[in-house]
Design a protein around this motif. Sequence first.
Motif, PDB file in Angstrom:
ATOM      1  N   GLU A  38       0.827  -1.204   0.000  1.00 28.30           N
ATOM      2  CA  GLU A  38       0.000   0.000   0.000  1.00 28.30           C
ATOM      3  C   GLU A  38       0.864   1.257   0.000  1.00 28.30           C
ATOM      4  O   GLU A  38       0.597   2.214  -0.717  1.00 28.30           O
ATOM      5  CB  GLU A  38      -0.917   0.009   1.227  1.00 28.30           C
ATOM      6  N   TYR A  39       1.936   1.245   0.803  1.00 28.21           N
ATOM      7  CA  TYR A  39       2.816   2.404   0.847  1.00 28.21           C
ATOM      8  C   TYR A  39       3.542   2.603  -0.476  1.00 28.21           C
ATOM      9  O   TYR A  39       3.700   3.720  -0.960  1.00 28.21           O
ATOM     10  CB  TYR A  39       3.848   2.262   1.971  1.00 28.21           C
ATOM     11  N   VAL A  40       4.025   1.503  -1.062  1.00 28.20           N
ATOM     12  CA  VAL A  40       4.716   1.597  -2.340  1.00 28.20           C
ATOM     13  C   VAL A  40       3.773   2.173  -3.390  1.00 28.20           C
ATOM     14  O   VAL A  40       4.121   3.100  -4.130  1.00 28.20           O
ATOM     15  CB  VAL A  40       5.227   0.217  -2.803  1.00 28.20           C
ATOM     16  N   TYR A  41       2.595   1.615  -3.454  1.00 27.52           N
ATOM     17  CA  TYR A  41       1.599   2.062  -4.428  1.00 27.52           C
ATOM     18  C   TYR A  41       1.277   3.546  -4.248  1.00 27.52           C
ATOM     19  O   TYR A  41       1.310   4.332  -5.203  1.00 27.52           O
ATOM     20  CB  TYR A  41       0.339   1.222  -4.284  1.00 27.52           C
ATOM     21  N   GLU A  42       0.979   3.944  -3.017  1.00 23.61           N
ATOM     22  CA  GLU A  42       0.610   5.333  -2.770  1.00 23.61           C
ATOM     23  C   GLU A  42       1.775   6.276  -3.047  1.00 23.61           C
ATOM     24  O   GLU A  42       1.583   7.389  -3.544  1.00 23.61           O
ATOM     25  CB  GLU A  42       0.129   5.498  -1.318  1.00 23.61           C
ATOM     26  N   ALA A  43       3.000   5.835  -2.728  1.00 25.33           N
ATOM     27  CA  ALA A  43       4.164   6.676  -2.986  1.00 25.33           C
ATOM     28  C   ALA A  43       4.346   6.913  -4.478  1.00 25.33           C
ATOM     29  O   ALA A  43       4.607   8.040  -4.926  1.00 25.33           O
ATOM     30  CB  ALA A  43       5.418   6.030  -2.394  1.00 25.33           C
ATOM     31  N   LEU A  44       4.204   5.857  -5.277  1.00 27.37           N
ATOM     32  CA  LEU A  44       4.345   5.998  -6.716  1.00 27.37           C
ATOM     33  C   LEU A  44       3.230   6.853  -7.301  1.00 27.37           C
ATOM     34  O   LEU A  44       3.451   7.672  -8.193  1.00 27.37           O
ATOM     35  CB  LEU A  44       4.366   4.620  -7.383  1.00 27.37           C
ATOM     36  N   ARG A  45       2.035   6.657  -6.809  1.00 25.35           N
ATOM     37  CA  ARG A  45       0.901   7.462  -7.275  1.00 25.35           C
ATOM     38  C   ARG A  45       1.098   8.934  -6.932  1.00 25.35           C
ATOM     39  O   ARG A  45       0.659   9.813  -7.666  1.00 25.35           O
ATOM     40  CB  ARG A  45      -0.395   6.946  -6.643  1.00 25.35           C
ATOM     41  N   ALA A  46       1.773   9.183  -5.811  1.00 22.59           N
ATOM     42  CA  ALA A  46       2.001  10.563  -5.377  1.00 22.59           C
ATOM     43  C   ALA A  46       3.086  11.242  -6.198  1.00 22.59           C
ATOM     44  O   ALA A  46       3.214  12.465  -6.172  1.00 22.59           O
ATOM     45  CB  ALA A  46       2.376  10.586  -3.894  1.00 22.59           C
ATOM     46  N   GLY A  47       3.882  10.450  -6.916  1.00 19.00           N
ATOM     47  CA  GLY A  47       4.913  11.040  -7.762  1.00 19.00           C
ATOM     48  C   GLY A  47       6.322  10.593  -7.469  1.00 19.00           C
ATOM     49  O   GLY A  47       7.273  11.084  -8.088  1.00 19.00           O
ATOM     50  N   ALA A  48       6.501   9.671  -6.510  1.00 16.27           N
ATOM     51  CA  ALA A  48       7.844   9.202  -6.188  1.00 16.27           C
ATOM     52  C   ALA A  48       8.463   8.460  -7.371  1.00 16.27           C
ATOM     53  O   ALA A  48       7.759   7.819  -8.147  1.00 16.27           O
ATOM     54  CB  ALA A  48       7.809   8.285  -4.964  1.00 16.27           C
ATOM     55  N   SER A  49       9.771   8.555  -7.491  1.00 21.24           N
ATOM     56  CA  SER A  49      10.484   7.879  -8.567  1.00 21.24           C
ATOM     57  C   SER A  49      11.113   6.569  -8.123  1.00 21.24           C
ATOM     58  O   SER A  49      11.684   5.852  -8.939  1.00 21.24           O
ATOM     59  CB  SER A  49      11.581   8.788  -9.133  1.00 21.24           C
ATOM     60  N   GLY A  50      11.029   6.260  -6.833  1.00 16.83           N
ATOM     61  CA  GLY A  50      11.623   5.018  -6.350  1.00 16.83           C
ATOM     62  C   GLY A  50      11.244   4.735  -4.920  1.00 16.83           C
ATOM     63  O   GLY A  50      10.679   5.589  -4.226  1.00 16.83           O
ATOM     64  N   PHE A  51      11.554   3.524  -4.467  1.00 17.57           N
ATOM     65  CA  PHE A  51      11.150   3.071  -3.143  1.00 17.57           C
ATOM     66  C   PHE A  51      12.199   2.095  -2.616  1.00 17.57           C
ATOM     67  O   PHE A  51      12.566   1.144  -3.295  1.00 17.57           O
ATOM     68  CB  PHE A  51       9.793   2.373  -3.243  1.00 17.57           C
ATOM     69  N   LEU A  52      12.709   2.357  -1.413  1.00 16.37           N
ATOM     70  CA  LEU A  52      13.681   1.483  -0.755  1.00 16.37           C
ATOM     71  C   LEU A  52      13.288   1.276   0.700  1.00 16.37           C
ATOM     72  O   LEU A  52      12.588   2.100   1.290  1.00 16.37           O
ATOM     73  CB  LEU A  52      15.083   2.096  -0.792  1.00 16.37           C
ATOM     74  N   LEU A  53      13.762   0.174   1.271  1.00  8.97           N
ATOM     75  CA  LEU A  53      13.594  -0.058   2.703  1.00  8.97           C
ATOM     76  C   LEU A  53      14.826   0.441   3.441  1.00  8.97           C
ATOM     77  O   LEU A  53      15.936   0.415   2.920  1.00  8.97           O
ATOM     78  CB  LEU A  53      13.380  -1.541   2.987  1.00  8.97           C
ATOM     79  N   LYS A  54      14.636   0.871   4.684  1.00  9.20           N
ATOM     80  CA  LYS A  54      15.746   1.419   5.461  1.00  9.20           C
ATOM     81  C   LYS A  54      16.798   0.381   5.812  1.00  9.20           C
ATOM     82  O   LYS A  54      17.931   0.739   6.136  1.00  9.20           O
ATOM     83  CB  LYS A  54      15.219   2.075   6.746  1.00  9.20           C
ATOM     84  N   ASP A  55      16.434  -0.894   5.766  1.00  7.02           N
ATOM     85  CA  ASP A  55      17.430  -1.914   6.070  1.00  7.02           C
ATOM     86  C   ASP A  55      18.242  -2.317   4.842  1.00  7.02           C
ATOM     87  O   ASP A  55      19.054  -3.245   4.891  1.00  7.02           O
ATOM     88  CB  ASP A  55      16.787  -3.153   6.708  1.00  7.02           C
ATOM     89  N   ALA A  56      18.041  -1.613   3.734  1.00  9.55           N
ATOM     90  CA  ALA A  56      18.857  -1.864   2.544  1.00  9.55           C
ATOM     91  C   ALA A  56      20.294  -1.447   2.838  1.00  9.55           C
ATOM     92  O   ALA A  56      20.543  -0.520   3.608  1.00  9.55           O
ATOM     93  CB  ALA A  56      18.318  -1.075   1.350  1.00  9.55           C
ATOM     94  N   PRO A  57      21.277  -2.123   2.255  1.00 12.03           N
ATOM     95  CA  PRO A  57      22.676  -1.748   2.486  1.00 12.03           C
ATOM     96  C   PRO A  57      22.963  -0.334   1.971  1.00 12.03           C
ATOM     97  O   PRO A  57      22.297   0.138   1.037  1.00 12.03           O
ATOM     98  CB  PRO A  57      23.455  -2.810   1.696  1.00 12.03           C
ATOM     99  N   PRO A  58      23.945   0.358   2.557  1.00 13.62           N
ATOM    100  CA  PRO A  58      24.252   1.736   2.147  1.00 13.62           C
ATOM    101  C   PRO A  58      24.479   1.901   0.656  1.00 13.62           C
ATOM    102  O   PRO A  58      24.039   2.882   0.062  1.00 13.62           O
ATOM    103  CB  PRO A  58      25.529   2.052   2.942  1.00 13.62           C
ATOM    104  N   VAL A  59      25.150   0.921   0.037  1.00 10.00           N
ATOM    105  CA  VAL A  59      25.413   1.050  -1.397  1.00 10.00           C
ATOM    106  C   VAL A  59      24.116   1.094  -2.199  1.00 10.00           C
ATOM    107  O   VAL A  59      24.031   1.760  -3.239  1.00 10.00           O
ATOM    108  CB  VAL A  59      26.326  -0.111  -1.883  1.00 10.00           C
ATOM    109  N   GLN A  60      23.076   0.414  -1.711  1.00 15.42           N
ATOM    110  CA  GLN A  60      21.784   0.427  -2.410  1.00 15.42           C
ATOM    111  C   GLN A  60      21.127   1.799  -2.285  1.00 15.42           C
ATOM    112  O   GLN A  60      20.516   2.293  -3.238  1.00 15.42           O
ATOM    113  CB  GLN A  60      20.873  -0.648  -1.822  1.00 15.42           C
ATOM    114  N   LEU A  61      21.260   2.413  -1.123  1.00 14.33           N
ATOM    115  CA  LEU A  61      20.738   3.767  -0.939  1.00 14.33           C
ATOM    116  C   LEU A  61      21.450   4.740  -1.872  1.00 14.33           C
ATOM    117  O   LEU A  61      20.806   5.549  -2.555  1.00 14.33           O
ATOM    118  CB  LEU A  61      20.913   4.207   0.511  1.00 14.33           C
ATOM    119  N   LEU A  62      22.762   4.660  -1.911  1.00 15.84           N
ATOM    120  CA  LEU A  62      23.545   5.571  -2.746  1.00 15.84           C
ATOM    121  C   LEU A  62      23.214   5.380  -4.225  1.00 15.84           C
ATOM    122  O   LEU A  62      23.023   6.359  -4.958  1.00 15.84           O
ATOM    123  CB  LEU A  62      25.034   5.347  -2.501  1.00 15.84           C
TER     124      LEU A  62
END
Length: 219
Positions: A93-117
Amino acid sequence: MTAPVRVLICDDQALIRTGFTTIIDAQPDLEVVGECGDGRAAVELAARVHPDVVVMDVRMPVLDGIEATRLLAGAGVAQPVKVLVVTTFNLDEYVYEALRAGASGFLLKDAPPVQLLNGIRTVATGAALLAPEVTRQLVGRYATRIRPAEGTPDDPALTPRELEVLRLIADGMSNGEIAATLVISQETVKTYVSRILAKLGLRDRVQAVVYAYRRGLVT
């Protein structure tokens, strides 16, 4: 030298903001230009510091990340900002709503730093962070919600070939797969994709997929 990508961090946890800032500022091609703890502050701060990418949390006080994203990157925004939503909540639901709102991407906070960068760099270039097949699965799950009302007008100025390419994008195909399907070069596909995004006022393939489902172009 190319100027660093300017990043604004919005998260209600100071420790998270500090951690993100430390990781991002250590990169020569990235620069944190501001941080804040709620969505309303993000909208106001973005107007002052003009970031290239906003790293946005979802659950925050005053104004949540979804609404803040809509104000920063949604349809009708005069100078939209690219938003990368980063949250602890792995809910469709959050992913869907974020994309509908205009976000260009979605990550989880537990993703490794290199994935965030890499996510920040990807979004900054105007590309979508989610793979096409993931996007299709996600948006398809909510297709009944975003289909148009009866009588929606035809898509503005899209040629039959552009509509065909748009449908294939929404079907989860990469540029290479589209090229093979239509028996054209990948460079030609890239040209069609660029034209589609420009004509429809979309920033990336993620929004193109959402648009196609909303307009009932995909079954």
